[in-house]
Structures are given as C-alpha cells and as structure tokens.
Design a protein around this motif. Structure first.
Motif, PDB file in Angstrom:
ATOM      1  N   PRO A  71       0.824  -1.221   0.000  1.00  0.00           N
ATOM      2  CA  PRO A  71       0.000   0.000   0.000  1.00  0.00           C
ATOM      3  C   PRO A  71       0.852   1.263   0.000  1.00  0.00           C
ATOM      4  N   TYR A  72       0.237   2.381  -0.393  1.00  0.00           N
ATOM      5  CA  TYR A  72       0.892   3.676  -0.261  1.00  0.00           C
ATOM      6  C   TYR A  72       0.866   4.106   1.200  1.00  0.00           C
ATOM      7  N   ALA A  73       1.820   4.945   1.581  1.00  0.00           N
ATOM      8  CA  ALA A  73       1.848   5.482   2.946  1.00  0.00           C
ATOM      9  C   ALA A  73       0.584   6.303   3.183  1.00  0.00           C
ATOM     10  N   GLU A  74       0.022   6.205   4.386  1.00  0.00           N
ATOM     11  CA  GLU A  74      -1.211   6.923   4.695  1.00  0.00           C
ATOM     12  C   GLU A  74      -1.009   8.436   4.707  1.00  0.00           C
ATOM     13  N   ALA A  75       0.142   8.881   5.192  1.00  0.00           N
ATOM     14  CA  ALA A  75       0.405  10.331   5.261  1.00  0.00           C
ATOM     15  C   ALA A  75       1.812  10.611   4.744  1.00  0.00           C
ATOM     16  N   PRO A  76       2.025  10.489   3.424  1.00  0.00           N
ATOM     17  CA  PRO A  76       3.373  10.713   2.878  1.00  0.00           C
ATOM     18  C   PRO A  76       3.830  12.151   3.060  1.00  0.00           C
ATOM     19  N   GLY A  77       5.117  12.322   3.266  1.00  0.00           N
ATOM     20  CA  GLY A  77       5.679  13.659   3.421  1.00  0.00           C
ATOM     21  C   GLY A  77       6.867  13.833   2.508  1.00  0.00           C
ATOM     22  N   THR A  78       7.836  14.586   2.963  1.00  0.00           N
ATOM     23  CA  THR A  78       9.062  14.822   2.192  1.00  0.00           C
ATOM     24  C   THR A  78      10.264  14.392   3.020  1.00  0.00           C
ATOM     25  N   THR A  79      11.140  13.625   2.420  1.00  0.00           N
ATOM     26  CA  THR A  79      12.342  13.147   3.106  1.00  0.00           C
ATOM     27  C   THR A  79      13.569  13.497   2.277  1.00  0.00           C
ATOM     28  N   VAL A  80      14.597  14.024   2.929  1.00  0.00           N
ATOM     29  CA  VAL A  80      15.877  14.289   2.279  1.00  0.00           C
ATOM     30  C   VAL A  80      16.814  13.127   2.598  1.00  0.00           C
ATOM     31  N   VAL A  81      17.373  12.509   1.575  1.00  0.00           N
ATOM     32  CA  VAL A  81      18.327  11.422   1.763  1.00  0.00           C
ATOM     33  C   VAL A  81      19.688  11.881   1.248  1.00  0.00           C
ATOM     34  N   ASP A  82      20.645  11.965   2.164  1.00  0.00           N
ATOM     35  CA  ASP A  82      21.998  12.435   1.847  1.00  0.00           C
ATOM     36  C   ASP A  82      22.911  11.209   1.769  1.00  0.00           C
ATOM     37  N   TYR A  83      23.436  10.925   0.584  1.00  0.00           N
ATOM     38  CA  TYR A  83      24.207   9.684   0.444  1.00  0.00           C
ATOM     39  C   TYR A  83      25.299   9.822  -0.616  1.00  0.00           C
ATOM     40  N   ALA A  84      26.162   8.801  -0.695  1.00  0.00           N
ATOM     41  CA  ALA A  84      27.305   8.709  -1.622  1.00  0.00           C
ATOM     42  C   ALA A  84      28.417   9.711  -1.260  1.00  0.00           C
ATOM     43  N   GLN A  85      28.202  11.006  -1.510  1.00  0.00           N
ATOM     44  CA  GLN A  85      29.138  12.066  -1.112  1.00  0.00           C
ATOM     45  C   GLN A  85      30.590  11.836  -1.559  1.00  0.00           C
ATOM     46  N   PRO A  86      30.834  11.602  -2.850  1.00  0.00           N
ATOM     47  CA  PRO A  86      32.221  11.431  -3.306  1.00  0.00           C
ATOM     48  C   PRO A  86      32.990  12.746  -3.266  1.00  0.00           C
ATOM     49  N   ASN A  87      34.293  12.656  -3.445  1.00  0.00           N
ATOM     50  CA  ASN A  87      35.149  13.841  -3.434  1.00  0.00           C
ATOM     51  C   ASN A  87      35.663  14.148  -4.831  1.00  0.00           C
ATOM     52  N   VAL A  88      35.648  15.410  -5.184  1.00  0.00           N
ATOM     53  CA  VAL A  88      36.141  15.851  -6.494  1.00  0.00           C
ATOM     54  C   VAL A  88      37.629  15.545  -6.610  1.00  0.00           C
ATOM     55  N   ALA A  89      38.026  15.086  -7.786  1.00  0.00           N
ATOM     56  CA  ALA A  89      39.423  14.793  -8.118  1.00  0.00           C
ATOM     57  C   ALA A  89      39.985  13.602  -7.348  1.00  0.00           C
ATOM     58  N   LYS A  90      39.099  12.775  -6.770  1.00  0.00           N
ATOM     59  CA  LYS A  90      39.546  11.577  -6.066  1.00  0.00           C
ATOM     60  C   LYS A  90      38.653  10.399  -6.445  1.00  0.00           C
TER      61      LYS A  90
ATOM     62  N   TRP B 225      38.579  25.555 -11.428  1.00  0.00           N
ATOM     63  CA  TRP B 225      37.923  24.720 -10.413  1.00  0.00           C
ATOM     64  C   TRP B 225      36.693  24.027 -11.003  1.00  0.00           C
ATOM     65  N   ARG B 226      35.929  24.759 -11.801  1.00  0.00           N
ATOM     66  CA  ARG B 226      34.733  24.204 -12.409  1.00  0.00           C
ATOM     67  C   ARG B 226      35.067  23.020 -13.313  1.00  0.00           C
ATOM     68  N   ARG B 227      36.222  23.096 -13.990  1.00  0.00           N
ATOM     69  CA  ARG B 227      36.621  21.988 -14.872  1.00  0.00           C
ATOM     70  C   ARG B 227      36.919  20.733 -14.051  1.00  0.00           C
ATOM     71  N   PHE B 228      37.535  20.907 -12.891  1.00  0.00           N
ATOM     72  CA  PHE B 228      37.782  19.761 -12.014  1.00  0.00           C
ATOM     73  C   PHE B 228      36.455  19.120 -11.595  1.00  0.00           C
ATOM     74  N   VAL B 229      35.508  19.951 -11.213  1.00  0.00           N
ATOM     75  CA  VAL B 229      34.215  19.437 -10.754  1.00  0.00           C
ATOM     76  C   VAL B 229      33.489  18.716 -11.886  1.00  0.00           C
ATOM     77  N   ASP B 230      33.455  19.333 -13.064  1.00  0.00           N
ATOM     78  CA  ASP B 230      32.727  18.745 -14.188  1.00  0.00           C
ATOM     79  C   ASP B 230      33.323  17.408 -14.608  1.00  0.00           C
ATOM     80  N   GLU B 231      34.666  17.329 -14.641  1.00  0.00           N
ATOM     81  CA  GLU B 231      35.291  16.077 -15.054  1.00  0.00           C
ATOM     82  C   GLU B 231      35.091  14.997 -13.984  1.00  0.00           C
ATOM     83  N   SER B 232      35.058  15.398 -12.725  1.00  0.00           N
ATOM     84  CA  SER B 232      34.797  14.440 -11.655  1.00  0.00           C
ATOM     85  C   SER B 232      33.385  13.887 -11.760  1.00  0.00           C
ATOM     86  N   LYS B 233      32.444  14.735 -12.151  1.00  0.00           N
ATOM     87  CA  LYS B 233      31.061  14.280 -12.288  1.00  0.00           C
ATOM     88  C   LYS B 233      30.935  13.199 -13.362  1.00  0.00           C
TER      89      LYS B 233
END
Length: 249
Positions: free
Chosen positions: A82-101, A213-221
């Motif tokens: 079933p669907y949740a009776e009172a759905p809300g909003t949840t933030v899930v913070d995960y993975a969190q890799p590091n740029v250039a690593k 700096w932006r190039r490092f971030v973009d290539e890491s992505k």
C-alpha cells in the motif's frame, strides 16, 4: 490474549498464546490448545494445526491459500504494497564522493544503501529529495589550480582529453594531475604558499580560478555518474550540492 504468532521450523507458524491464557484461567495449556483446534471451522486457509509441547499450536497454511495470495500480488502492479497513509518529504543524503579523487568502498556502501532507501520511500509515495554533498572545496583545489596555472602544457593535455574522457578516463586524468601537484606541494614551500593564496582567490570568486575549479568538478562528475550508472542508480546535476554551495553563507 496475544497469540504470540511467529515463524516456525516445524510448520509455517507457531502460536504460543495458549500458555498465557492457561496461566490466567489456571488450566492445562495442552487441553486448552486442543479445545481451540476442535473449535476452528474448516476452511481453505489452514491445511493443518497440531498441538505440540506444553500447548504450542503449529500451523500449516494450505498450498491453495499461498497460490491464491501470490497470484493476487502478481496481478497487482504494486505487489500488494500500500501507499503510505500520510506521505511527506524526506531528504536522503548519500554517496558524497570527493572531487578529483576516486570513490572508495565507503562511498559505494553509502551509495547502495542510500539508493535503496530512496526507492523504498518513493514506492511508498514519499516525496524524496536526493542529495550528494560532494567534497569540492578545500586546500587541495588551490594546489591543483595553482599547479595548472604554472604548468599550462598540462592544461593543454587535459583539454585535448576532455571531449573523449569518460568514466575511469576522466578520473585517470585527475589522478595524474593530483599526484604531480602533490609532489610539488610537499617539496616546495613557495609553491605551497602560492597554493594557499589560490584557495583565498577561490573563496573570493576570482573568475580565472573559478573557471579551472569548475573543470575539475565537471570532469569528476563524469566519473561519479559512470560509477552510479554501473550501480543502476538515478542521479543528475540537480541532486549534487557541493560544499562550495555554502561559500556565500
């Protein structure tokens, strides 16, 4: 009384509630259990009920009932969930890799668990906000940017590879630059000081510094997303918020 129903290795389920009832009524639990079994109406749900031990009820569900239940779930797009009776909003913070690593097993573990939680919540009807707070704002970026400013031929080599780079190739480029910059940073005090000043420029929003700096971030992505794709995870730029996002605050 609570029937105290649980899974059993002797049948499908075992009900232990007769012991509590017998104690309250000051009766024999086996005799009470037998009375319960005798009183149960015949139906297609239960194949067999056996009294065992001091008054346990070993319950076996009929094959017909199991097949009908499975068929009903298989015919339902949600498999009976079933669907949740009172759905809300949840933030899930995960993975969190590091740029250039490169991502390590800790990042992968967080990614897999986080993605599973996201899918379960969304399936239940919850509004989920995915977040990857990537490491993109530290002294190492001053070091990398300063190294490229002083070694423009490395920048040309990197630029030539930008269009073709994907996944591990992108990270290979970054690893090569990081190692070279690190050697210089650890051996040359003047370069180390210039790198630290470059961090100040980065935090102040210097355009030339931010562009590199932006190039490092973009290539890491490119690399991050290639790993996420292998894990069958849905992720995009909207889900990525770097530590840099809090610089103005």
């Amino acid at each position: 009384a609570d029937p105290l129903l649980r899974r059993s290795d002797r049948a499908d389920f075992q009900a232990n509630g007769m012991l509590a009832i017998a104690k309250r009524l000051k009766g024999n639990p086996r005799e009470l259990a037998a009375k319960v079994v005798e009183s149960l109406p015949a139906d297609e749900l239960i194949a067999d009920i056996e009294v065992s031990g001091p008054g346990f009820l070993n319950i076996t569900v009929s094959d017909e009932a199991i097949v009908k239940t499975l068929a009903a779930r298989a015919a339902d797009a949600r498999l009976g969930v079933p669907y949740a009776e009172a759905p809300g909003t949840t933030v899930v913070d995960y993975a969190q890799p590091n740029v250039a690593k490169e991502m390590h097993v800790g990042h992968l573990r967080s990614a897999v668990i986080g993605d599973a939680v996201v899918r379960i919540l969304e399936f239940a009807g919850e509004q989920v906000v995915r977040r990857h707070h990537i490491g993109d704002w530290a002294t190492q970026f001053g070091m990398l940017i300063q190294y490229l400013r002083e070694h423009p031929h490395e920048l040309d080599h990197k630029a030539a590879n930008d269009l073709a780079a994907s996944g591990e190739e992108a990270m290979s480029n970054l690893n090569r630059l990081y190692k070279a910059a690190r050697v210089l940073f650890d051996s040359d005090e003047e370069f180390k000081e210039r790198s630290r000043r470059r961090v100040v420029d980065l935090q102040a929003g210097d355009e030339a510094t931010i562009a590199l700096w932006r190039r490092f971030v973009d290539e890491s992505k490119i690399y991050f997303y290639s790993v996420f794709d292998k894990l069958d995870m849905e992720n995009g730029d909207a889900d990525v918020v770097g530590e840099s996002g809090y610089n103005d605050m």
